[in-house]
Design a protein around this motif. Sequence first.
Motif, mmCIF file in Angstrom:
data_model
loop_
_atom_site.group_PDB
_atom_site.id
_atom_site.type_symbol
_atom_site.label_atom_id
_atom_site.label_comp_id
_atom_site.label_asym_id
_atom_site.label_seq_id
_atom_site.Cartn_x
_atom_site.Cartn_y
_atom_site.Cartn_z
ATOM 1 N N THR A 1 -7.854 -32.069 -10.378
ATOM 2 C CA THR A 1 -8.134 -32.492 -11.751
ATOM 3 C C THR A 1 -9.543 -32.063 -12.117
ATOM 4 O O THR A 1 -10.321 -31.639 -11.257
ATOM 5 C CB THR A 1 -8.007 -34.027 -11.919
ATOM 6 N N ARG A 2 -9.855 -32.191 -13.382
ATOM 7 C CA ARG A 2 -11.185 -31.801 -13.858
ATOM 8 C C ARG A 2 -12.245 -32.726 -13.250
ATOM 9 O O ARG A 2 -11.945 -33.836 -12.819
ATOM 10 C CB ARG A 2 -11.229 -31.865 -15.383
ATOM 11 N N PRO A 3 -13.483 -32.260 -13.249
ATOM 12 C CA PRO A 3 -14.559 -33.133 -12.762
ATOM 13 C C PRO A 3 -14.890 -34.215 -13.786
ATOM 14 O O PRO A 3 -14.602 -34.067 -14.981
ATOM 15 C CB PRO A 3 -15.740 -32.172 -12.593
ATOM 16 N N LEU A 4 -15.468 -35.296 -13.297
ATOM 17 C CA LEU A 4 -16.006 -36.300 -14.213
ATOM 18 C C LEU A 4 -17.181 -35.662 -14.940
ATOM 19 O O LEU A 4 -17.971 -34.933 -14.340
ATOM 20 C CB LEU A 4 -16.458 -37.544 -13.452
ATOM 21 N N LEU A 5 -17.289 -35.924 -16.222
ATOM 22 C CA LEU A 5 -18.294 -35.262 -17.057
ATOM 23 C C LEU A 5 -19.550 -36.104 -17.213
ATOM 24 O O LEU A 5 -19.508 -37.337 -17.071
ATOM 25 C CB LEU A 5 -17.681 -34.976 -18.435
ATOM 26 N N PRO A 6 -20.654 -35.461 -17.556
ATOM 27 C CA PRO A 6 -21.863 -36.203 -17.877
ATOM 28 C C PRO A 6 -21.575 -37.144 -19.054
ATOM 29 O O PRO A 6 -20.685 -36.852 -19.843
ATOM 30 C CB PRO A 6 -22.863 -35.117 -18.287
ATOM 31 N N PRO A 7 -22.267 -38.225 -19.118
ATOM 32 C CA PRO A 7 -23.394 -38.670 -18.301
ATOM 33 C C PRO A 7 -22.995 -39.515 -17.088
ATOM 34 O O PRO A 7 -23.844 -40.170 -16.502
ATOM 35 C CB PRO A 7 -24.215 -39.498 -19.283
ATOM 36 N N MET A 8 -21.725 -39.486 -16.682
ATOM 37 C CA MET A 8 -21.270 -40.293 -15.542
ATOM 38 C C MET A 8 -22.037 -39.916 -14.279
ATOM 39 O O MET A 8 -21.935 -38.784 -13.794
ATOM 40 C CB MET A 8 -19.763 -40.092 -15.342
ATOM 41 N N PRO A 9 -22.800 -40.862 -13.727
ATOM 42 C CA PRO A 9 -23.647 -40.552 -12.564
ATOM 43 C C PRO A 9 -22.918 -40.719 -11.226
ATOM 44 O O PRO A 9 -23.424 -41.336 -10.296
ATOM 45 C CB PRO A 9 -24.795 -41.555 -12.711
ATOM 46 N N TRP A 10 -21.729 -40.152 -11.115
ATOM 47 C CA TRP A 10 -20.938 -40.358 -9.888
ATOM 48 C C TRP A 10 -21.661 -39.892 -8.621
ATOM 49 O O TRP A 10 -21.466 -40.513 -7.564
ATOM 50 C CB TRP A 10 -19.550 -39.723 -10.019
#
Length: 195
Positions: free
Chosen positions: A148-157
């Motif tokens: 799946t796609r990456p988590l996008l900013p601004p998510m500070p995973w």
Amino acid sequence: MRTIVFVITLLCPGFTAIIISCNARGAAELTHPAITKDSLIKRGAYLVAVMGCDDCHSPKRMGDHGPEVIPERRLSGYQQDLPLATVNGDEIKKGWVLFSPDLTAAAGPWGVSFAANLTSDLTGIGSWTAAQFKKALREGKFKGLDNTRPLLPPMPWPNFAQLTDTDLEAVYTFLQSTKPVKNIVPAPRQWAATK
């Protein structure tokens, strides 16, 4: 000489028993009490608060001291019925990142991302497994699924990837205990679609 050997022979088992007893008690003091679901929920609530999850995932309204979380919508993400204001592409080109007034949407060079619904509703993470949740925060995978796609900013995973397994389990357990809020968050928008 025989007396000394006899005394040592008698005392050795006693000393051995004392040493074993002390070590066992020391080990027992170092172990943690059993982790219960209630203690996980309490720890998870604490972590969600200090990690700032409400900052992006909770809709807000303006109060006397700035943005305030709307309690009945807490952690439900960007609201599906909220229109997105026009994004000024010139400001993005100048290096700015823009946020919606309630801080649940962000626009930047990646496009527009919307904060996810983290509540226990099926439109949130209600159907997620603990393994999916862990993968999302450890590997930055959308819905915690491979390919799946990456988590996008601004998510500070990448920061949250450093949490211990127990802390991740605590956050997941807390989020699964939240009041479900039905809210289908929009899909992210590519930058070309926001001009």
